[in-house]
Design a protein around this motif. Sequence first.
Motif, mmCIF file in Angstrom:
data_model
loop_
_atom_site.group_PDB
_atom_site.id
_atom_site.type_symbol
_atom_site.label_atom_id
_atom_site.label_comp_id
_atom_site.label_asym_id
_atom_site.label_seq_id
_atom_site.Cartn_x
_atom_site.Cartn_y
_atom_site.Cartn_z
ATOM 1 N N THR A 139 -11.087 14.105 -46.034
ATOM 2 C CA THR A 139 -9.515 14.040 -46.253
ATOM 3 C C THR A 139 -8.869 14.742 -45.067
ATOM 4 O OG1 THR A 139 -10.141 13.667 -48.528
ATOM 5 C CG2 THR A 139 -7.589 13.889 -47.751
ATOM 6 N N THR A 140 -9.167 15.914 -44.748
ATOM 7 C CA THR A 140 -8.372 16.815 -43.904
ATOM 8 C C THR A 140 -8.743 16.832 -42.568
ATOM 9 O OG1 THR A 140 -10.081 18.793 -44.146
ATOM 10 C CG2 THR A 140 -7.994 18.762 -45.753
ATOM 11 N N SER A 141 -10.180 16.403 -42.310
ATOM 12 C CA SER A 141 -10.849 16.083 -40.934
ATOM 13 C C SER A 141 -10.223 15.012 -40.163
ATOM 14 C CB SER A 141 -12.226 15.901 -41.198
ATOM 15 O OG SER A 141 -12.753 15.792 -39.770
ATOM 16 N N ASP A 142 -9.980 15.187 -38.856
ATOM 17 C CA ASP A 142 -9.624 14.156 -37.888
ATOM 18 C C ASP A 142 -10.672 13.102 -37.768
ATOM 19 O OD1 ASP A 142 -11.196 15.580 -36.111
ATOM 20 O OD2 ASP A 142 -9.904 15.864 -34.553
ATOM 21 N N ARG A 143 -11.593 13.237 -38.207
ATOM 22 C CA ARG A 143 -12.869 12.392 -38.079
ATOM 23 C C ARG A 143 -13.407 11.913 -36.615
ATOM 24 N NH1 ARG A 143 -12.797 9.693 -43.099
ATOM 25 N NH2 ARG A 143 -15.112 9.004 -42.750
ATOM 26 N N SER A 144 -13.197 12.839 -35.827
ATOM 27 C CA SER A 144 -13.635 12.815 -34.524
ATOM 28 C C SER A 144 -15.120 12.579 -34.675
ATOM 29 C CB SER A 144 -13.401 13.790 -33.653
ATOM 30 O OG SER A 144 -13.863 15.078 -33.863
ATOM 31 N N PRO A 145 -15.723 12.149 -33.630
ATOM 32 C CA PRO A 145 -17.370 12.369 -33.405
ATOM 33 C C PRO A 145 -17.742 13.481 -33.729
ATOM 34 C CG PRO A 145 -16.406 10.579 -31.900
ATOM 35 C CD PRO A 145 -15.319 11.378 -32.555
ATOM 36 N N VAL A 146 -17.352 14.601 -32.990
ATOM 37 C CA VAL A 146 -17.837 15.932 -33.050
ATOM 38 C C VAL A 146 -17.420 16.198 -34.606
ATOM 39 C CG1 VAL A 146 -17.387 18.099 -32.410
ATOM 40 C CG2 VAL A 146 -17.100 16.470 -30.877
ATOM 41 N N SER A 147 -16.742 16.035 -35.310
ATOM 42 C CA SER A 147 -16.396 16.483 -36.604
ATOM 43 C C SER A 147 -17.349 15.792 -37.522
ATOM 44 C CB SER A 147 -14.938 16.164 -37.064
ATOM 45 O OG SER A 147 -13.987 17.094 -36.367
ATOM 46 N N GLU A 148 -17.459 14.563 -37.375
ATOM 47 C CA GLU A 148 -18.456 13.773 -38.395
ATOM 48 C C GLU A 148 -19.791 14.286 -38.030
ATOM 49 O OE1 GLU A 148 -18.023 11.374 -40.307
ATOM 50 O OE2 GLU A 148 -15.829 11.147 -40.125
ATOM 51 N N ASP A 157 -16.895 29.287 -37.592
ATOM 52 C CA ASP A 157 -16.610 28.557 -36.264
ATOM 53 C C ASP A 157 -17.554 28.139 -35.443
ATOM 54 O OD1 ASP A 157 -15.485 28.036 -33.736
ATOM 55 O OD2 ASP A 157 -14.848 29.953 -33.332
ATOM 56 N N TYR A 158 -17.968 26.690 -35.682
ATOM 57 C CA TYR A 158 -19.100 26.435 -35.168
ATOM 58 C C TYR A 158 -18.968 26.056 -33.585
ATOM 59 C CZ TYR A 158 -16.723 21.612 -35.438
ATOM 60 O OH TYR A 158 -15.968 20.655 -35.345
ATOM 61 N N VAL A 159 -17.828 26.205 -32.980
ATOM 62 C CA VAL A 159 -17.513 25.896 -31.520
ATOM 63 C C VAL A 159 -17.911 27.325 -30.753
ATOM 64 C CG1 VAL A 159 -15.766 25.706 -29.818
ATOM 65 C CG2 VAL A 159 -15.576 24.394 -31.984
ATOM 66 N N TYR A 216 -8.543 28.804 -35.593
ATOM 67 C CA TYR A 216 -7.301 28.060 -35.617
ATOM 68 C C TYR A 216 -6.993 26.544 -35.285
ATOM 69 C CZ TYR A 216 -5.746 32.764 -37.216
ATOM 70 O OH TYR A 216 -5.770 33.852 -37.390
ATOM 71 N N HIS A 217 -7.912 26.495 -34.094
ATOM 72 C CA HIS A 217 -8.190 24.765 -33.521
ATOM 73 C C HIS A 217 -8.908 24.185 -34.611
ATOM 74 C CE1 HIS A 217 -6.412 25.324 -29.686
ATOM 75 N NE2 HIS A 217 -7.042 26.654 -29.670
ATOM 76 N N LEU A 218 -10.049 24.898 -35.404
ATOM 77 C CA LEU A 218 -10.672 24.061 -36.141
ATOM 78 C C LEU A 218 -9.743 23.754 -37.449
ATOM 79 C CD1 LEU A 218 -14.174 25.653 -36.447
ATOM 80 C CD2 LEU A 218 -13.633 23.684 -35.256
ATOM 81 N N LEU A 219 -8.882 24.662 -37.858
ATOM 82 C CA LEU A 219 -8.031 24.598 -39.006
ATOM 83 C C LEU A 219 -6.994 23.214 -38.677
ATOM 84 C CD1 LEU A 219 -7.037 27.716 -40.422
ATOM 85 C CD2 LEU A 219 -9.137 26.303 -40.965
ATOM 86 N N LEU A 220 -6.441 23.031 -37.491
ATOM 87 C CA LEU A 220 -5.841 22.042 -37.023
ATOM 88 C C LEU A 220 -6.548 20.624 -36.993
ATOM 89 C CD1 LEU A 220 -3.738 23.421 -33.872
ATOM 90 C CD2 LEU A 220 -2.944 23.413 -36.094
ATOM 91 N N LYS A 221 -7.825 20.639 -36.851
ATOM 92 C CA LYS A 221 -8.697 19.286 -36.918
ATOM 93 C C LYS A 221 -8.944 19.047 -38.265
ATOM 94 C CE LYS A 221 -12.228 19.762 -34.180
ATOM 95 N NZ LYS A 221 -12.467 18.453 -33.661
ATOM 96 N N GLY A 222 -8.688 20.186 -39.239
ATOM 97 C CA GLY A 222 -9.294 19.997 -40.681
ATOM 98 C C GLY A 222 -10.704 20.126 -40.587
ATOM 99 N N ASP A 223 -11.247 20.965 -39.907
ATOM 100 C CA ASP A 223 -12.784 21.338 -40.055
ATOM 101 C C ASP A 223 -12.801 22.730 -40.653
ATOM 102 O OD1 ASP A 223 -12.950 18.742 -39.248
ATOM 103 O OD2 ASP A 223 -14.102 19.403 -37.306
ATOM 104 N N GLY A 224 -12.060 23.206 -41.227
ATOM 105 C CA GLY A 224 -12.219 24.642 -41.769
ATOM 106 C C GLY A 224 -13.395 24.440 -42.929
ATOM 107 N N LEU A 225 -14.211 25.543 -42.435
ATOM 108 C CA LEU A 225 -15.344 25.479 -43.578
ATOM 109 C C LEU A 225 -15.098 25.646 -45.101
ATOM 110 C CD1 LEU A 225 -18.657 25.067 -43.429
ATOM 111 C CD2 LEU A 225 -18.822 27.238 -43.029
ATOM 112 N N LEU A 226 -14.387 26.790 -45.213
ATOM 113 C CA LEU A 226 -14.167 27.070 -46.515
ATOM 114 C C LEU A 226 -12.797 26.554 -46.963
ATOM 115 C CD1 LEU A 226 -14.979 30.884 -46.266
ATOM 116 C CD2 LEU A 226 -16.347 29.268 -46.910
#
Length: 340
Positions: free
Chosen positions: A222-231, A255-257, A267-277
């Motif tokens: 729901t929060t993720s931008d659903r980009s190929p990298v995020s998927e 931080d997987y990057v 913080y970039h991951l949070l903007l993408k909606g990819d925060g792990l916790l």
Amino acid sequence: MAFPLQGPKLPKLPFSVLIIISILGRSLHASEPPLTLDHYAPTCPGVFEIIKKEMECEVLSDPRNAALIVRLHFHDCFVQGCDGSVLLDDTITLQGEKKASASINSLGGFKIIDRIKNKIESECPGIVSCADILTIAARDAVLLVGEPYWDVPVGRKDSKTASFELAESNIPTADESLLSIITKFLYQGLSVTDLVALSGAHTIGTARCASFRARIYGDFETTSDRSPVSETHLNSLKSMCPATGGGDNNISAMDYVTPNLFDNSFYHLLLKGDGLLNSDQELYSSMLGLETKNLVIKYAHDPVAFFQQFSYSMVKMGNITNPDSFVNGEIRTDCRFINA
């Protein structure tokens, strides 16, 4: 600076009180600790260099050791103040904090502190507290995997007590709501800005599957931008952290990057909606987090602002003290046990 009230459990503050405290920007506590930058200059002038060299060896052998020491410092300061209580082992007469639910599966680095303490004791016996060693080591840990640097005020004493109860109640957990975590930070005299900046420490380190399972099988998509990298990343997380059937202790970088570099990638991951916790993603995604969201955006776009605030907030957190330790505390010979 702000310092914790001593006593029983963290109070549950109503939302209206939280708003008032936040607006006023006032600390819950008032006293200043007797800490200085040159406390050890006449008695153990080489202490900073000893800790730096030992931490260089530890981080070189495994970059993940940096995150272990920073997390250990956080847990110490949120229980009775930064007094080395988290380092105490259980004994017949003392129940330590290591087996609290927020600590038992997430803390490490105790042997690193032991090795540093032994080295310092051989040079300056009975002079440097374990609490100061941990605080300095946390600064060096961050510096060794990126930036920033800050001066560490010292002069803490080690507590002769620990608090399992406060370790259970005061330390934020991965599945807590944003308002609950804000409450815990305010209780320590730390602001919403401190919360967002200090959360940036999650740009290094790992989390257990048990801590993020609900997130990846819950609102991650729901929060993720659903980009190929995020998927791809989400699928990888699910493969190592099944919804059922074990895997609790499998770990993933928060931080997987850039998992071993202290930067603003978190913080970039949070903007993408990819925060792990869940607790991290809520900083950006919670409907109640307007202030935290704006800070996440700020630190994502301005790494210098993040480094400056993180440095300030680490000193502020490190200055949370246990007033009793300055009266009744000691300089432990062994960080795991009270002096005989």
